[in-house]
Design a protein around this motif. Structure first.
Motif, PDB file in Angstrom:
ATOM      1  N   LEU A  54       9.735   4.772  -4.336  1.00 27.09           N
ATOM      2  CA  LEU A  54       9.821   5.061  -2.968  1.00 27.09           C
ATOM      3  C   LEU A  54       8.826   4.059  -2.362  1.00 27.09           C
ATOM      4  O   LEU A  54       7.875   3.599  -2.653  1.00 27.09           O
ATOM      5  N   GLU A  55       9.394   3.526  -1.207  1.00 22.22           N
ATOM      6  CA  GLU A  55       8.570   2.471  -0.287  1.00 22.22           C
ATOM      7  C   GLU A  55       9.069   2.857   1.139  1.00 22.22           C
ATOM      8  O   GLU A  55       9.994   3.529   1.618  1.00 22.22           O
ATOM      9  N   ALA A  56       8.358   2.151   1.879  1.00 19.95           N
ATOM     10  CA  ALA A  56       8.378   2.238   3.398  1.00 19.95           C
ATOM     11  C   ALA A  56       9.316   0.970   3.810  1.00 19.95           C
ATOM     12  O   ALA A  56       8.996  -0.195   3.191  1.00 19.95           O
ATOM     13  N   PHE A  57      10.297   1.210   4.579  1.00 20.29           N
ATOM     14  CA  PHE A  57      11.376   0.311   5.121  1.00 20.29           C
ATOM     15  C   PHE A  57      11.041   0.361   6.633  1.00 20.29           C
ATOM     16  O   PHE A  57      11.067   1.289   7.129  1.00 20.29           O
ATOM     17  N   THR A  58      10.884  -0.767   7.105  1.00 22.37           N
ATOM     18  CA  THR A  58      10.306  -0.907   8.624  1.00 22.37           C
ATOM     19  C   THR A  58      12.023  -1.476   9.180  1.00 22.37           C
ATOM     20  O   THR A  58      12.364  -2.535   8.902  1.00 22.37           O
ATOM     21  N   VAL A  59      12.377  -0.449  10.433  1.00 24.03           N
ATOM     22  CA  VAL A  59      13.669  -0.835  10.867  1.00 24.03           C
ATOM     23  C   VAL A  59      13.434  -1.055  12.343  1.00 24.03           C
ATOM     24  O   VAL A  59      12.440  -0.423  12.918  1.00 24.03           O
ATOM     25  N   ASN A  60      14.234  -1.634  13.230  1.00 26.52           N
ATOM     26  CA  ASN A  60      14.369  -1.751  14.628  1.00 26.52           C
ATOM     27  C   ASN A  60      14.923  -0.494  15.168  1.00 26.52           C
ATOM     28  O   ASN A  60      16.342  -0.528  15.232  1.00 26.52           O
ATOM     29  N   LEU A  61      14.472  -0.172  16.350  1.00 24.57           N
ATOM     30  CA  LEU A  61      15.312   0.859  16.995  1.00 24.57           C
ATOM     31  C   LEU A  61      15.227   0.230  18.478  1.00 24.57           C
ATOM     32  O   LEU A  61      14.382  -0.110  18.799  1.00 24.57           O
ATOM     33  N   THR A  62      16.434   0.583  18.864  1.00 19.69           N
ATOM     34  CA  THR A  62      16.795  -0.121  20.177  1.00 19.69           C
ATOM     35  C   THR A  62      16.152   0.604  21.382  1.00 19.69           C
ATOM     36  O   THR A  62      15.845   0.052  22.605  1.00 19.69           O
ATOM     37  N   GLN A  63      15.633   1.695  21.094  1.00 14.29           N
ATOM     38  CA  GLN A  63      15.009   2.574  22.358  1.00 14.29           C
ATOM     39  C   GLN A  63      13.815   2.437  22.487  1.00 14.29           C
ATOM     40  O   GLN A  63      12.986   2.367  23.304  1.00 14.29           O
ATOM     41  N   ALA A 102       0.703  -1.127  -0.096  1.00 15.46           N
ATOM     42  CA  ALA A 102      -0.050   0.094  -0.099  1.00 15.46           C
ATOM     43  C   ALA A 102       0.928   1.326   0.106  1.00 15.46           C
ATOM     44  O   ALA A 102       0.356   2.269  -0.186  1.00 15.46           O
ATOM     45  N   SER A 103       2.266   1.090   0.249  1.00 13.33           N
ATOM     46  CA  SER A 103       2.935   2.241   0.361  1.00 13.33           C
ATOM     47  C   SER A 103       3.921   2.608  -0.925  1.00 13.33           C
ATOM     48  O   SER A 103       4.685   3.412  -0.716  1.00 13.33           O
ATOM     49  N   TYR A 104       3.735   1.552  -1.908  1.00  9.54           N
ATOM     50  CA  TYR A 104       4.537   2.023  -2.913  1.00  9.54           C
ATOM     51  C   TYR A 104       4.191   2.901  -3.895  1.00  9.54           C
ATOM     52  O   TYR A 104       3.062   3.246  -3.905  1.00  9.54           O
ATOM     53  N   ARG A 105       5.301   3.693  -4.266  1.00 11.94           N
ATOM     54  CA  ARG A 105       4.900   4.564  -5.506  1.00 11.94           C
ATOM     55  C   ARG A 105       6.239   5.035  -6.193  1.00 11.94           C
ATOM     56  O   ARG A 105       7.403   5.031  -5.650  1.00 11.94           O
ATOM     57  N   ASN A 106       5.924   5.146  -7.530  1.00 13.28           N
ATOM     58  CA  ASN A 106       7.171   5.614  -8.499  1.00 13.28           C
ATOM     59  C   ASN A 106       7.780   6.923  -8.187  1.00 13.28           C
ATOM     60  O   ASN A 106       6.975   7.899  -7.879  1.00 13.28           O
ATOM     61  N   VAL A 107       9.120   7.063  -8.435  1.00 11.96           N
ATOM     62  CA  VAL A 107       9.469   8.180  -8.368  1.00 11.96           C
ATOM     63  C   VAL A 107       9.269   8.908  -9.868  1.00 11.96           C
ATOM     64  O   VAL A 107       9.576   7.962 -11.045  1.00 11.96           O
ATOM     65  N   THR A 108       8.921  10.050 -10.338  1.00 13.81           N
ATOM     66  CA  THR A 108       8.614  10.369 -11.424  1.00 13.81           C
ATOM     67  C   THR A 108       9.823  10.792 -11.888  1.00 13.81           C
ATOM     68  O   THR A 108      10.982  11.424 -11.341  1.00 13.81           O
ATOM     69  N   CYS A 109      10.012  10.974 -13.472  1.00 14.51           N
ATOM     70  CA  CYS A 109      11.122  11.389 -14.273  1.00 14.51           C
ATOM     71  C   CYS A 109      11.500  13.002 -13.971  1.00 14.51           C
ATOM     72  O   CYS A 109      12.632  13.272 -14.374  1.00 14.51           O
ATOM     73  N   GLY A 110      10.438  13.790 -13.415  1.00 14.03           N
ATOM     74  CA  GLY A 110      10.792  15.346 -13.100  1.00 14.03           C
ATOM     75  C   GLY A 110      11.470  15.570 -11.609  1.00 14.03           C
ATOM     76  O   GLY A 110      11.925  16.441 -11.333  1.00 14.03           O
ATOM     77  N   ASP A 111      11.362  14.191 -10.552  1.00 13.82           N
ATOM     78  CA  ASP A 111      11.937  14.338  -9.321  1.00 13.82           C
ATOM     79  C   ASP A 111      13.487  14.401  -9.470  1.00 13.82           C
ATOM     80  O   ASP A 111      13.989  13.945 -10.407  1.00 13.82           O
ATOM     81  N   VAL A 134       9.845   3.979   8.118  1.00 12.52           N
ATOM     82  CA  VAL A 134      10.533   4.811   7.419  1.00 12.52           C
ATOM     83  C   VAL A 134       9.817   5.129   5.975  1.00 12.52           C
ATOM     84  O   VAL A 134      10.085   4.247   5.146  1.00 12.52           O
ATOM     85  N   ASP A 135       9.022   6.189   5.818  1.00 15.10           N
ATOM     86  CA  ASP A 135       8.357   6.234   4.460  1.00 15.10           C
ATOM     87  C   ASP A 135       9.299   6.839   3.595  1.00 15.10           C
ATOM     88  O   ASP A 135      10.227   7.719   3.786  1.00 15.10           O
ATOM     89  N   GLY A 136       9.088   6.796   2.228  1.00 15.31           N
ATOM     90  CA  GLY A 136       9.738   7.264   1.162  1.00 15.31           C
ATOM     91  C   GLY A 136      11.141   7.329   0.952  1.00 15.31           C
ATOM     92  O   GLY A 136      11.859   7.951   0.429  1.00 15.31           O
ATOM     93  N   VAL A 137      11.496   6.086   1.234  1.00 16.06           N
ATOM     94  CA  VAL A 137      12.954   5.525   1.213  1.00 16.06           C
ATOM     95  C   VAL A 137      13.137   5.200  -0.406  1.00 16.06           C
ATOM     96  O   VAL A 137      12.250   4.439  -0.993  1.00 16.06           O
TER      97      VAL A 137
END
Length: 511
Positions: A252-261, A199-208, A267-270
């Motif tokens: 661009l996509e969401a990457f889910t990472v582990n924070l120790t605290q 649900a979070s996937y989207r293409n980078v456009t050529c104008g970006d 993280v959206d838009g990677v």
């Protein structure tokens, strides 16, 4: 003399025969196809309440361990795995040849990319994120079980998050996955990434502006076509050597990472490459996690999340079933290590791409003696440290001096084996429980010295009783590379805030 007892890589007699057969095919000009295997999977640990991740197969025991770590120290970690030629004793014997072939193509490509992508172009379009003063953690493991001399990190991508095994590569920037529809792809362990299922996937456009950070697919040689800058996708082409490349859409996509605290963070838009055509010796991995210096790398894009300009990793032995950690942000335990040493990164030059981590290598010591290698031989092509190259490489004149120094200083009780494929020198050490070899050290321009244990520069082949120097020459590029084999069981710190590399001996399976 350094002790060569209990070296990590073991080979069967069948493996050596296959090595010789494979070498003959290489000399005939044939190409290796990607092989796949199975191995233990480790990934970013998520709290038990995250049912989407639990459904994707996350290990509950590792979750508990990571939660305990989170209560003690704040940081962001990813899990790494090491990959080598193929599973089992037979396949592991092939990784030297397979890795040397892949390394050779990679080195040529690095040389070309350094000239083609100047640092100024790489810096364009960087978008810093809001810092949270957190650290990110993941597990790293040897890739021997799935067919390569590299290391793997398990990363969770998309919504809901799904796990993918990605090659950890400090010598490139682009993060990419094999994507559906897969028009021309290598075999990987597990399904390819499906943009339609997220649900979070989207293409980078050529104008970006980020589209300008990647090269267009061939046969385009001039400016890319962009008729509708706000809607047309941004196709990319990224190459690693010979037939190793990926072509697809920058997305661009969401990457889910582990924070120790504070548990996990989405993280959206990677930015990453959604590869629909991918070729090369990637051996079962789902794609590649770029950790270079450019703005598209995973380390650069998440810099605001982990609140710093440093990351570190510790590589277990090739073939080890244990996992270690890659830590984004400063690691207090490493900073307190009594044997932590630093050397400065080399100043950036006009023709050097931001991607590579250059060091200022001054001399090479064998048996405690500096070799007679002209300074311009080591400085002409530069020296980089690279997790994506397996063996270590020096310009041909320097390699010949290193090779000869070991031959001159090796005990005559170990007979030289002439004509052994790929590596040289090689020795017959049958029956020797402990093998003494001359020490190897690298000395940098600022006086720092990196002293290696014997198992980081000699490979012992068991049960055949053959031992070889794990160093080769770079006749074309003249670039020196400290590969991942020499980095085993060192905790390596990339401190970009202070522009330096740190290294400390450590049993990485305990990190």
């Amino acid at each position: 003399m350094a002790n060569l007892n209990h070296l990590p890589v073991c080979y069967s007699l069948l493996a050596l025969l296959l090595l010789l057969l494979a070498l003959s095919s290489v000399r005939a000009g044939s190409n290796s196809s990607a092989s796949a295997g199975t191995g233990p999977l480790y990934g970013i640990e998520f709290p038990p309440y995250n049912t989407a991740v639990a459904d994707a197969g996350c290990d509950g025991r590792l979750v508990a361990e990571e939660e305990e770590l989170a209560r003690r120290t704040p940081s962001l970690k990813l899990h790494m795995t090491h990959r080598s030629a193929s599973a089992g004793a037979t396949g592991s014997g092939l990784f030297v040849l397979d890795s040397a072939k892949k390394d050779a193509a990679r080195i040529d490509t690095m040389h070309g990319r350094r000239a083609a992508l100047p640092g100024a172009a790489q810096r364009k379009g960087s978008r810093p994120r809001r810092a949270l003063s957190e650290r990110v953690v993941a597990t790293v493991e040897s890739g021997v079980a799935v067919g390569s001399g590299e290391y793997l990190v398990d990363v969770y991508v998309g919504t809901p998050p799904r796990r993918f095994r990605m090659i950890m590569d400090t010598g490139s920037d682009l993060n990419w996955l094999q994507c559906a529809p897969c028009l021309d792809c290598f075999h990987q362990t597990g399904p390819v990434f499906d943009p339609a299922a997220s649900a979070s996937y989207r293409n980078v456009t050529c104008g970006d502006s980020r589209c300008g950070l990647v090269s267009p697919p061939p046969p385009l040689t001039g400016p890319r076509s962009c008729r509708r800058p706000r809607s047309d996708p941004c196709p990319y082409y990224y190459w690693y050597g010979d037939q190793s490349n990926t072509t697809g859409d920058l997305a661009l996509e969401a990457f889910t990472v582990n924070l120790t605290q504070s548990g996990t963070r989405r993280v959206d838009g990677v930015a990453f490459g959604c590869g629909h055509q991918n070729r090369g010796l990637f051996h079962g991995a789902a794609g590649l996690l770029g950790l270079g210096r450019g703005p598209l790398s995973f380390a650069s894009q998440l810099r605001g999340v982990y609140g710093g300009h440093a990351f570190s990793y510790c590589l277990v032995e090739h073939g080890s079933a244990a996992g270690s950690k890659i830590i984004f942000g400063h690691d207090d335990a490493l900073l307190a290590h009594p044997q932590l040493n630093y050397t400065a990164f080399a100043p950036a030059t006009a023709d050097a791409a931001d991607t590579f981590y250059y060091l200022q290598l001054k001399s090479v010591l064998v048996g405690g003696e500096a070799l007679n290698i002209p300074s311009d031989t080591l400085s002409a092509g530069g020296t980089i440290i690279d997790s994506g190259t397996t063996l270590s490489y020096f310009p041909e004149p320097a390699y010949q001096a290193i090779r000869q120094a070991f031959m001159d200083r090796m005990s005559p009780s170990y007979p030289l084996i002439p004509g052994f494929p790929v590596l040289s020198p090689c020795y017959n050490v049958s029956g020797a429980e402990k093998v003494e070899v001359p020490e190897l050290s690298l000395v940098f321009a600022d006086g720092a010295a990196w002293e290696f244990p014997a198992e980081n520069y000699f490979i012992r082949l068991e049960p055949e009783g053959v031992m070889c120097l794990a160093v080769l020459g770079t006749p074309r590029s003249g670039m020196s590379i400290i590969g991942n084999y020499q980095q085993q069981n060192f905790h390596v710190l990339y401190d970009l805030e202070r522009n330096r590399l740190g290294f400390a001996p450590r049993r990485c399976a305990d990190v």
